[in-house]
Design a protein around this motif. Structure first.
Motif, PDB file in Angstrom:
ATOM      1  N   GLY A 139       0.827  -1.193   0.000  1.00  0.00           N
ATOM      2  CA  GLY A 139       0.000   0.000   0.000  1.00  0.00           C
ATOM      3  C   GLY A 139       0.864   1.248   0.000  1.00  0.00           C
ATOM      4  O   GLY A 139       1.851   1.329   0.743  1.00  0.00           O
ATOM      5  N   TYR A 140       0.518   2.221  -0.852  1.00  0.00           N
ATOM      6  CA  TYR A 140       1.257   3.485  -0.887  1.00  0.00           C
ATOM      7  C   TYR A 140       0.275   4.624  -0.699  1.00  0.00           C
ATOM      8  O   TYR A 140      -0.725   4.722  -1.417  1.00  0.00           O
ATOM      9  N   ILE A 141       0.550   5.496   0.282  1.00  0.00           N
ATOM     10  CA  ILE A 141      -0.301   6.651   0.560  1.00  0.00           C
ATOM     11  C   ILE A 141       0.392   7.885   0.012  1.00  0.00           C
ATOM     12  O   ILE A 141       1.491   8.244   0.438  1.00  0.00           O
ATOM     13  N   LEU A 142      -0.236   8.531  -0.964  1.00  0.00           N
ATOM     14  CA  LEU A 142       0.351   9.707  -1.611  1.00  0.00           C
ATOM     15  C   LEU A 142      -0.758  10.747  -1.792  1.00  0.00           C
ATOM     16  O   LEU A 142      -1.575  10.651  -2.701  1.00  0.00           O
ATOM     17  N   LYS A 143      -0.772  11.721  -0.916  1.00  0.00           N
ATOM     18  CA  LYS A 143      -1.870  12.685  -0.880  1.00  0.00           C
ATOM     19  C   LYS A 143      -1.617  13.864  -1.821  1.00  0.00           C
ATOM     20  O   LYS A 143      -0.482  14.229  -2.093  1.00  0.00           O
ATOM     21  N   LEU A 144      -2.712  14.452  -2.293  1.00  0.00           N
ATOM     22  CA  LEU A 144      -2.629  15.636  -3.142  1.00  0.00           C
ATOM     23  C   LEU A 144      -2.690  16.915  -2.320  1.00  0.00           C
ATOM     24  O   LEU A 144      -2.089  17.915  -2.661  1.00  0.00           O
ATOM     25  N   GLU A 145      -3.521  16.916  -1.282  1.00  0.00           N
ATOM     26  CA  GLU A 145      -3.836  18.050  -0.413  1.00  0.00           C
ATOM     27  C   GLU A 145      -4.735  19.082  -1.082  1.00  0.00           C
ATOM     28  O   GLU A 145      -5.590  19.677  -0.447  1.00  0.00           O
ATOM     29  N   HIS A 161      -3.395  26.416  -6.721  1.00  0.00           N
ATOM     30  CA  HIS A 161      -3.431  26.305  -5.268  1.00  0.00           C
ATOM     31  C   HIS A 161      -2.266  25.447  -4.780  1.00  0.00           C
ATOM     32  O   HIS A 161      -1.624  25.752  -3.770  1.00  0.00           O
ATOM     33  N   TYR A 162      -1.990  24.367  -5.496  1.00  0.00           N
ATOM     34  CA  TYR A 162      -0.890  23.452  -5.174  1.00  0.00           C
ATOM     35  C   TYR A 162       0.436  24.222  -5.142  1.00  0.00           C
ATOM     36  O   TYR A 162       1.247  24.056  -4.228  1.00  0.00           O
ATOM     37  N   ARG A 163       0.653  25.090  -6.143  1.00  0.00           N
ATOM     38  CA  ARG A 163       1.891  25.874  -6.194  1.00  0.00           C
ATOM     39  C   ARG A 163       1.954  26.875  -5.041  1.00  0.00           C
ATOM     40  O   ARG A 163       2.999  27.050  -4.415  1.00  0.00           O
ATOM     41  N   LEU A 164       0.850  27.532  -4.741  1.00  0.00           N
ATOM     42  CA  LEU A 164       0.823  28.527  -3.681  1.00  0.00           C
ATOM     43  C   LEU A 164       1.176  27.924  -2.320  1.00  0.00           C
ATOM     44  O   LEU A 164       1.791  28.570  -1.474  1.00  0.00           O
ATOM     45  N   LEU A 165       0.788  26.672  -2.119  1.00  0.00           N
ATOM     46  CA  LEU A 165       1.029  25.984  -0.856  1.00  0.00           C
ATOM     47  C   LEU A 165       2.405  25.325  -0.798  1.00  0.00           C
ATOM     48  O   LEU A 165       2.742  24.683   0.191  1.00  0.00           O
ATOM     49  N   SER A 192      -3.603   4.923  -1.884  1.00  0.00           N
ATOM     50  CA  SER A 192      -4.539   5.798  -1.205  1.00  0.00           C
ATOM     51  C   SER A 192      -4.040   7.232  -1.330  1.00  0.00           C
ATOM     52  O   SER A 192      -2.836   7.483  -1.270  1.00  0.00           O
ATOM     53  N   SER A 193      -4.964   8.160  -1.535  1.00  0.00           N
ATOM     54  CA  SER A 193      -4.594   9.564  -1.626  1.00  0.00           C
ATOM     55  C   SER A 193      -5.423  10.346  -0.611  1.00  0.00           C
ATOM     56  O   SER A 193      -5.962   9.765   0.328  1.00  0.00           O
ATOM     57  N   GLY A 194      -5.496  11.673  -0.776  1.00  0.00           N
ATOM     58  CA  GLY A 194      -6.261  12.449   0.173  1.00  0.00           C
ATOM     59  C   GLY A 194      -6.049  13.937   0.001  1.00  0.00           C
ATOM     60  O   GLY A 194      -5.252  14.375  -0.830  1.00  0.00           O
ATOM     61  N   TRP A 195      -6.782  14.705   0.796  1.00  0.00           N
ATOM     62  CA  TRP A 195      -6.662  16.164   0.718  1.00  0.00           C
ATOM     63  C   TRP A 195      -6.895  16.768   2.086  1.00  0.00           C
ATOM     64  O   TRP A 195      -7.381  16.105   3.002  1.00  0.00           O
TER      65      TRP A 195
END
Length: 341
Positions: free
Chosen positions: A144-150, A156-160, A184-187
């Motif tokens: 299992g690999y957890i790699l979130k986008l947020e 928005h991704y660049r700003l953060l 699995s991902s997430g935000w």
């Protein structure tokens, strides 16, 4: 509001009162239809807090000079697994900042040893690496690999100051899924500069990816970050997002995250009632827990007692099977039905 209608996810995020109760009830019923009363219980070991990234929302960002950095020794990790693993745990997750050293010197050798026993599902949450590293982890025995986008909005991704670019993150997720990982991902719901449209876009993007699971965490401003002092996320919107994820992808494994209890004493239980089906027991040695500041000092640590009590209060029971095993089986069945139709 019906699932499948254009824009329904954005509408559901704002549900309140009777509409919100109906949303959560539908999500809970959907979870029960697929998983019954089972909630997966995993343990997490935070093996290090060094990080080469500089995400604006994370206390482990490389520019946080006030943080005491650590990497657990292999022997310390082995002791946790050999002496402190609760009986309810079916899966083990290794988590760290984005740190090639801890991956190479701690995580890989420990996973190789653990995988030989074959008694636990093994997952990792280590960040973005070159494809060779993913292959090495899989060869060692992680599944299992957890790699979130947020956030699912590129600007928005660049700003953060998230790692790399959003497209690179998506490419990594697709590679992992294509090579046999349960991904699995997430935000993070409620991040500064998040608009309604950005939140809805993030949900739509996550639900289009080849995932086995997905999480949603409420934004909690962390000390040592540029966002400290910003308003925290709205708990209701975060729980609505849990329900939306469940209704969008009934077979997903969706964690209840410990940060919910920083928002409300019953936040964790509410997430389970809104469709979540995975709980995590923190196994990091106590002397290092405060130095892994995902949210803020004084973390809400989910012990086995707290996790089992929350599962019981939600009317559920611990699963006896690994989430990776069950998730893989469900995806195989779903693919078979799709091919047959």
């Amino acid at each position: 509001m019906k699932t499948g209608e254009p824009g329904w996810r954005g509408v559901a995020l704002e549900a309140r009162s009777d509409a919100q109760r109906a949303l959560w009830d539908r999500a809970e019923s959907t979870r029960k239809a697929v998983f019954g009363r089972r909630v997966f219980v995993r343990g997490v070991i935070e093996v290090g807090n060094f990080c080469r990234q500089n995400c604006a929302y994370c206390g482990m960002r490389r520019d946080n000079g006030a943080l005491r950095r650590f990497r657990l020794a292999r022997d310390a990790v082995r002791r946790v697994i050999g002496e402190g693993l609760p009986a309810s745990v079916t899966d083990l997750n290794f988590q760290a900042g984005e740190d090639p050293v801890v991956l190479r010197e701690v995580v890989l050798p420990v996973i190789e040893e653990l995988a030989k026993e074959g008694r636990l599902g093994i997952s990792v949450c280590l960040g973005t690496f070159d494809l060779r590293r993913y292959d090495e982890l899989k060869q060692a025995g992680a599944r299992g690999y957890i790699l979130k986008l947020e956030t699912g909005d590129a600007a928005h991704y660049r700003l953060l100051q998230c790692p790399g670019t959003l497209e690179q993150r998506l490419e990594a997720i697709r590679y992992l899924a294509r090579t046999g990982w349960s991904v699995s991902s997430g935000w993070i719901q409620g991040l500064p500069m998040e608009t309604h449209d950005r939140a809805a876009e993030t949900l739509d993007l996550l639900c289009s990816l080849p995932l086995a699971g997905c999480s949603v965490s409420p934004f909690i401003p962390g000390e040592g970050t540029p966002l400290f002092g910003m308003p925290a996320a709205d708990l209701d919107r975060t729980l609505n997002a849990v329900a939306v994820l469940r209704l969008s992808s009934p077979h997903w494994v969706i964690p209840a995250v410990s940060a919910l209890n920083l928002c409300h004493a019953a936040g964790y239980v509410r997430a389970l009632r809104a469709g979540a089906n995975l709980a995590t027991i923190n196994l990091t040695p106590s002397e290092w827990r405060d130095d892994y500041p995902l949210y803020r000092p004084g973390r809400w640590i989910m012990t086995e007692e707290r996790v089992l009590r929350a599962i019981e209060e939600a009317g559920c029971e611990p699963s006896r099977e690994s989430w990776i095993t069950v998730s893989s089986s469900l995806r195989s069945s779903e693919c078979g039905r799709a091919m047959a139709s």
